[in-house]
Design an enzyme around this catalytic site. Structure first.
Site, PDB file in Angstrom:
ATOM      1  N   ASP A  50      79.027  37.851  66.955  1.00  0.00           N
ATOM      2  CA  ASP A  50      80.160  37.848  66.022  1.00  0.00           C
ATOM      3  C   ASP A  50      81.142  36.714  66.348  1.00  0.00           C
ATOM      4  O   ASP A  50      81.596  36.014  65.451  1.00  0.00           O
ATOM      5  CB  ASP A  50      80.871  39.212  66.098  1.00  0.00           C
ATOM      6  CG  ASP A  50      82.001  39.341  65.086  1.00  0.00           C
ATOM      7  OD1 ASP A  50      81.828  38.861  63.952  1.00  0.00           O
ATOM      8  OD2 ASP A  50      83.045  39.939  65.423  1.00  0.00           O
ATOM      9  N   ARG A 104      78.274  41.436  40.330  1.00  0.00           N
ATOM     10  CA  ARG A 104      77.524  42.343  39.446  1.00  0.00           C
ATOM     11  C   ARG A 104      78.438  43.362  38.758  1.00  0.00           C
ATOM     12  O   ARG A 104      78.030  44.038  37.832  1.00  0.00           O
ATOM     13  CB  ARG A 104      76.408  43.031  40.230  1.00  0.00           C
ATOM     14  CG  ARG A 104      76.884  44.043  41.239  1.00  0.00           C
ATOM     15  CD  ARG A 104      75.714  44.605  42.000  1.00  0.00           C
ATOM     16  NE  ARG A 104      75.322  43.648  43.044  1.00  0.00           N
ATOM     17  CZ  ARG A 104      74.153  43.662  43.653  1.00  0.00           C
ATOM     18  NH1 ARG A 104      73.244  44.517  43.314  1.00  0.00           N
ATOM     19  NH2 ARG A 104      73.892  42.810  44.622  1.00  0.00           N
ATOM     20  N   LYS A 128      79.537  32.310  58.409  1.00  0.00           N
ATOM     21  CA  LYS A 128      78.852  32.753  59.606  1.00  0.00           C
ATOM     22  C   LYS A 128      78.646  34.267  59.501  1.00  0.00           C
ATOM     23  O   LYS A 128      79.379  34.898  58.745  1.00  0.00           O
ATOM     24  CB  LYS A 128      79.632  32.366  60.852  1.00  0.00           C
ATOM     25  CG  LYS A 128      80.989  33.090  60.980  1.00  0.00           C
ATOM     26  CD  LYS A 128      81.201  33.649  62.335  1.00  0.00           C
ATOM     27  CE  LYS A 128      81.533  35.023  62.365  1.00  0.00           C
ATOM     28  NZ  LYS A 128      82.120  36.028  62.676  1.00  0.00           N
ATOM     29  N   HIS A 143      82.658  30.982  67.412  1.00  0.00           N
ATOM     30  CA  HIS A 143      84.047  30.593  67.715  1.00  0.00           C
ATOM     31  C   HIS A 143      84.232  30.089  69.152  1.00  0.00           C
ATOM     32  O   HIS A 143      84.822  29.040  69.387  1.00  0.00           O
ATOM     33  CB  HIS A 143      85.010  31.761  67.492  1.00  0.00           C
ATOM     34  CG  HIS A 143      84.894  32.417  66.146  1.00  0.00           C
ATOM     35  ND1 HIS A 143      84.439  31.753  65.045  1.00  0.00           N
ATOM     36  CD2 HIS A 143      85.198  33.676  65.727  1.00  0.00           C
ATOM     37  CE1 HIS A 143      84.464  32.577  63.996  1.00  0.00           C
ATOM     38  NE2 HIS A 143      84.914  33.751  64.399  1.00  0.00           N
ATOM     39  N   HIS A 189      85.720  29.723  61.022  1.00  0.00           N
ATOM     40  CA  HIS A 189      87.163  29.552  60.777  1.00  0.00           C
ATOM     41  C   HIS A 189      87.922  29.097  62.024  1.00  0.00           C
ATOM     42  O   HIS A 189      89.033  28.606  61.924  1.00  0.00           O
ATOM     43  CB  HIS A 189      87.783  30.806  60.143  1.00  0.00           C
ATOM     44  CG  HIS A 189      88.105  31.912  61.105  1.00  0.00           C
ATOM     45  ND1 HIS A 189      87.163  32.779  61.595  1.00  0.00           N
ATOM     46  CD2 HIS A 189      89.281  32.292  61.677  1.00  0.00           C
ATOM     47  CE1 HIS A 189      87.738  33.640  62.408  1.00  0.00           C
ATOM     48  NE2 HIS A 189      89.034  33.374  62.477  1.00  0.00           N
ATOM     49  N   GLU A 198      90.927  40.934  71.879  1.00  0.00           N
ATOM     50  CA  GLU A 198      91.536  41.522  70.679  1.00  0.00           C
ATOM     51  C   GLU A 198      92.019  42.948  70.925  1.00  0.00           C
ATOM     52  O   GLU A 198      91.442  43.671  71.729  1.00  0.00           O
ATOM     53  CB  GLU A 198      90.519  41.534  69.538  1.00  0.00           C
ATOM     54  CG  GLU A 198      90.105  40.160  69.076  1.00  0.00           C
ATOM     55  CD  GLU A 198      89.241  40.220  67.838  1.00  0.00           C
ATOM     56  OE1 GLU A 198      89.799  40.069  66.746  1.00  0.00           O
ATOM     57  OE2 GLU A 198      88.024  40.433  67.956  1.00  0.00           O
ATOM     58  N   LYS A 239      86.721  43.818  71.731  1.00  0.00           N
ATOM     59  CA  LYS A 239      87.575  44.574  70.812  1.00  0.00           C
ATOM     60  C   LYS A 239      88.313  45.643  71.612  1.00  0.00           C
ATOM     61  O   LYS A 239      87.784  46.183  72.587  1.00  0.00           O
ATOM     62  CB  LYS A 239      86.707  45.276  69.763  1.00  0.00           C
ATOM     63  CG  LYS A 239      85.871  44.329  68.915  1.00  0.00           C
ATOM     64  CD  LYS A 239      86.693  43.773  67.794  1.00  0.00           C
ATOM     65  CE  LYS A 239      85.882  42.916  66.853  1.00  0.00           C
ATOM     66  NZ  LYS A 239      86.694  42.032  66.035  1.00  0.00           N
ATOM     67  N   LYS A 268      91.462  26.297  62.867  1.00  0.00           N
ATOM     68  CA  LYS A 268      92.719  26.695  63.532  1.00  0.00           C
ATOM     69  C   LYS A 268      93.478  25.454  63.990  1.00  0.00           C
ATOM     70  O   LYS A 268      92.879  24.516  64.526  1.00  0.00           O
ATOM     71  CB  LYS A 268      92.410  27.584  64.748  1.00  0.00           C
ATOM     72  CG  LYS A 268      92.030  28.993  64.342  1.00  0.00           C
ATOM     73  CD  LYS A 268      92.040  29.914  65.540  1.00  0.00           C
ATOM     74  CE  LYS A 268      91.617  31.307  65.167  1.00  0.00           C
ATOM     75  NZ  LYS A 268      92.623  32.092  64.453  1.00  0.00           N
TER      76      LYS A 268
END
Ligand code: BG6
Length: 513
Positions: free
Chosen positions: A249, A55, A162, A254, A192, A230, A344, A196
């Protein structure tokens, strides 16, 4: 998967990629760097054109400048190459619900085709939040943009990101919607992790060797642990992440895809349908956890300070860490606990699948500490990539003592750029029409069927939300105290019986293939 023969053919396929929501994060972080990298390697089709749709009021030169700015942030940026790449880019300003803007897009695509003198193949990438999907699908259809030129040329495909839905019900609705406009063979659902290298290597490790596959079952395997630890936090993604949480998530997609690759049956060939059917088959064997199983084996936690992130609700109950246990209702894997763990800011990056083998019985090892003599295979994704195998040998010397040995084939990947390698592979396959590395509707549904009961129980507060200090191993250490190896409570439950029925149905459909 795309073979060498297909690779050659791919170069000659005139391809137009339309990205909806092109000025968003997804294009900046993943799609544009991946496309540019394919371009520099000479791996884009010779006739390739990218149309950005958004937009924002930009002229085509301003859009090229925008893309140049995005790519200039890459480590090995090359301005001349970028200028060449930008030669194949144009822009269409528009809102997702305005039919006139789609007519203008059709004109733009026609101009590209007329210039090339062909009817090109067209890929529509929805780099937008799912609430816009319906409007875009409808307008694509009514504007005639999804029409192919003939049976032989000018296919159209759609790429979606996703998370695919928020739960089973919304994923099904989304599927029904997609089904109104596209056939399953036109839909490319991105995860994704499937792109890998190491995820693809799982199949080679298992099916191109005769080393471990014979012992790849509950006869020899004691447990499997799948980790995605992570260091990164949720910074800059607060409002997205807070509505999703760690399990949706990365767990629903995954980690469960890694589980599928590690536990699926031999697909018989590298054909896309065969591999996807095998992944779906094993995911359908996941036993949805009952209330007791969730209470005892589905931990959740949030790092302190999370609620201060922009976009996160002040009293948010969203988990930034989880560890859950899964069991498969299959003859091969019955009774083997599989843990899925991710979080995380855990103070350590570790992305891997660990397969622990049972202690041999009888064992050639000292009786007093015999239980420790187990083999371990690790399929490592990060920080290093590769495989390691642990085993025991005799310590040189007069006595019959044991020592632990490790064979490993682990490599550093200093050039790792988050998402780029994976998106390159996924885009390349989507151009070639290979769906192997994309999740099918059956897989997506099976994954939600496993995750939904956990999320619902968490929402009902059946498991308290723990807190952990960021950048420490606190969450991991607390979770390690739980007995993850206790037997499954509900293998005789209605859900397990249903999953057995699914298994029988899948076996029948595989036979008819
Ligand atoms: C994404 C999640 O899908 O995967 C992120 O949205 C997560 O939160 C990322 O950080 C992990 O991917 P990778 O490739 O860095 O392991």
């Amino acid at each position: 998967m795309v073979s060498r023969k297909n690779e050659k053919a791919l170069k000659n396929i005139p391809t137009v990629l339309v990205i909806f929501g092109v000025t968003g994060d997804l294009t900046a972080k993943k799609i544009a760097p991946a496309l540019f990298s394919l371009f520099r390697q000479g791996d884009l089709p010779e006739m390739f054109h990218l149309v950005g749709f958004s937009r924002r009021s930009l002229t085509a030169p301003e859009f090229r400048q925008y893309i140049t700015g995005v790519l200039a942030k890459q480590k090995d940026f090359d301005a001349d190459e970028c200028a060449k790449f930008c030669g194949a880019i144009s822009y269409q300003r528009g809102t997702f619900e305005n039919a006139g803007d789609y007519r203008a897009l059709r004109e733009e695509l026609k101009r590209v085709d007329d210039r090339w003198g062909v009817c090109s193949n067209k890929l529509f990438y929805l780099a937008v939040p799912p609430e816009y999907y319906e409007g875009i699908f409808k307008e694509l259809k009514t504007s005639g943009l999804t029409k192919t030129c003939s049976n032989e040329e000018g296919w159209t495909r759609v790429l979606v990101e996703k998370p695919f839905g928020e739960n089973l019900a919304t994923a099904q609705r989304l599927d029904e919607l997609l089904g109104e406009f596209f056939q399953e063979s036109q839909i490319y659902r991105i995860d994704h992790y499937l792109g890998k290298e190491m995820a693809q290597s799982i199949l080679t490790f298992r099916f191109a060797n005769n080393l471990a596959e014979k012992s790849w079952s509950n006869e020899c395997v004691e447990s499997i642990n799948i980790r995605l630890w992570e260091n990164l936090g949720v910074e800059h993604r607060g409002s997205f992440y807070d509505g999703v949480g760690a399990l949706r998530d990365v767990g629903q997609n995954h980690l469960l895809q890694l589980l599928a690759l590690v536990t699926m049956e031999h697909p018989g060939s590298l054909a896309s349908d065969a591999i996807r059917a095998r992944r779906a088959e094993v995911l359908q064997m996941l036993i949805p956890p009952d209330a007791r199983e969730v209470r005892t084996a589905a931990l959740r936690a949030q790092y302190s300070g999370y609620q201060g992130i922009t976009g996160v609700r002040k009293s948010s109950e969203t988990e930034t860490y989880f560890k859950v246990r899964a069991f498969l209702d299959s003859p091969r894997w019955r009774g083997v606990p599989i843990t899925l763990e991710s979080g995380k800011r855990l103070g350590e990056v570790k992305k891997e699948v660990e397969i622990i083998f049972k202690h041999p019985d009888p064992c050639f090892c000292p009786p007093h500490d015999a239980a420790q003599y187990k083999n371990r295979v690790v399929i490592a994704l990060e920080p290093k990539e590769g495989f390691s195998v642990e085993f025991w040998s005799k310590k040189p010397g007069l006595k019959f003592d044991m020592q632990r040995e490790v064979f490993d084939a682990l490599r550093e990947n200093p050039n790792r750029r988050q998402y780029v390698e994976e998106y390159k592979k996924l885009l390349w396959d989507a151009f070639a029409g290979d769906q192997t590395l994309f999740a099918s509707t059956a897989e997506v549904r099976a994954m939600w069927r496993f995750v939904d009961p956990i999320i619902n129980a968490w929402k009902a507060n059946a498991v308290p939300l723990a807190s952990y200090k960021p950048d420490t191993a606190e969450a991991l250490l607390a979770a390690a105290k739980v007995n993850w190896y206790a037997p499954c409570h509900n293998s005789g439950s209605a859900t397990a019986r249903k999953s057995r029925r699914n298994l029988a149905r899948n076996k029948r459909s595989l036979k008819h293939r």
